[in-house]
Scaffold this motif. Structure first.
Motif, mmCIF file in Angstrom:
data_model
loop_
_atom_site.group_PDB
_atom_site.id
_atom_site.type_symbol
_atom_site.label_atom_id
_atom_site.label_comp_id
_atom_site.label_asym_id
_atom_site.label_seq_id
_atom_site.Cartn_x
_atom_site.Cartn_y
_atom_site.Cartn_z
ATOM 1 N N GLY A 170 0.819 -1.206 0.000
ATOM 2 C CA GLY A 170 0.000 0.000 0.000
ATOM 3 C C GLY A 170 0.849 1.250 0.000
ATOM 4 O O GLY A 170 1.987 1.260 -0.474
ATOM 5 N N PRO A 184 -7.932 -2.083 -1.545
ATOM 6 C CA PRO A 184 -7.271 -1.010 -0.789
ATOM 7 C C PRO A 184 -6.765 -1.532 0.551
ATOM 8 O O PRO A 184 -7.540 -1.981 1.395
ATOM 9 N N GLU A 255 -9.616 -1.203 3.631
ATOM 10 C CA GLU A 255 -11.071 -1.083 3.607
ATOM 11 C C GLU A 255 -11.682 -2.383 4.086
ATOM 12 O O GLU A 255 -11.239 -3.473 3.678
#
Length: 321
Positions: A170, A184, A255
């Motif tokens: 990330g 995500p 998420e």
């Protein structure tokens, strides 16, 4: 890495409110010579974002033992993230990869529809082994893709307020990992010297968890000791981390994963029948292929439970059919 536990068969599908939930790890044997501290999944918390499995191992003295010895085994529906602090592990897989991983390097394996791999300490190796392995659940649009493997010899490092933060997966503070992921997500190693305090910017839509690999720290004011995971929930714009003595932490975020999951042995699927099919294919020598240059016999799959595997919510209740 593989689990010898006959489960779990749980899922996480809903976002949680900001919270502080401390989750102690429990010991699980892996292969013949290694014991890990399993931090996810647990009954009180199954996932953090798409992170669905977290094992922390070491520091272990492997100078006079064989070290890690995990024979060929299968995976479906996930990515594995291997991150070392000390030592070296040799990865082999059925797409032809033969790749050692050392501290500061990232091995990322995407199982997709099915892959087999093994993990072993090489004959000539450093005397100590310490690291983590994590699984990322693949979303529907990626879980049937062909398997692949990535090795990244370096990932970005951010320094702030005395802390050293390595962006494994990330992005953080404008730095992005080269790791190819499908949801995500965030994974960051944080090194704090004694007396350091750092404020991390967070995504409010993400949920987060922090584990302590060495030392101890205060995370959002909560004491966190080695071998535990602190679940932090969602809706946090920032996070304060403080260390009275040197600490090595690992921040997980992402998420909340909205798809139902069933996890059993080394398979991440959507229902019982997918698990059965994956097990049958592995035992019959289908789908997964042979691990490159590995002389060890593949691990047999454990017997299926006598009842159908069901998805569960974060609190452990069963999802309706």
């Amino acid at each position: 890495m593989t689990t010898v536990e006959h489960g779990p068969a749980e899922t996480v599908t809903l976002a949680g409110a900001p919270t502080n939930l401390l989750l102690p790890g429990h010991d699980v044997p892996i292969g013949r010579y290694t014991t890990v501290r399993r931090l996810l999944p647990q009954r009180a918390r199954r996932m953090v974002g798409a992170w669905c499995f977290v094992d922390h191992f070491g520091p272990d003295d492997v100078s006079t033992s064989p070290g890690m010895r995990v024979a060929p085994h299968p995976h479906t529906g996930l990515q594995t993230v291997s991150w070392l602090v000390e030592g070296e592990i040799l990865h082999r897989d059925s797409v032809g990869s033969v790749q050692p991983v050392a501290p500061g390097q990232l091995n990322l394996m995407t199982a997709g529809r099915g892959i087999a791999h093994s993990e072993n300490s090489p004959p000539v190796r450093p005397p100590s082994m310490h690291g983590i392995q994590l699984w990322i659940a693949l979303p529907e649009d990626a879980r049937h893709t062909p398997p692949r493997f990535e090795h990244h010899p370096a990932v970005p490092v951010v320094s702030e307020a005395g802390a050293t933060m390595t962006v494994v997966v990330g992005s953080l503070a404008g730095e992005a990992s080269p790791a190819r992921v499908h949801t995500p997500i965030l994974g960051v190693e944080i090194l704090l010297p004694a007396g350091a305090s750092v404020r991390l910017p967070l995504e409010r839509s993400f949920e987060y968890g922090m584990l302590a690999m060495t030392g101890a720290a205060r995370v959002a004011g909560v004491p966190l000791e080695r071998g535990s995971l602190l679940y932090l929930g969602t809706d946090r714009p920032e996070l304060t981390v403080e260390a009275d003595r040197p600490a090595r932490l690992f921040l997980l975020g992402g998420e909340p994963f909205a798809e139902p999951l069933v996890m059993w042995w080394n398979f991440v699927a959507r229902d019982h029948d997918e698990i059965v099919a994956a097990r049958e294919d592995w035992m019959a020598g289908r789908r997964f292929g042979a691990v490159a240059d590995d002389p060890d016999e593949p691990l047999p799959a454990p017997a299926m439970p006598t009842t159908r595997l069901k998805s569960r919510t974060r609190d452990g209740s069963f999802l309706p059919r």
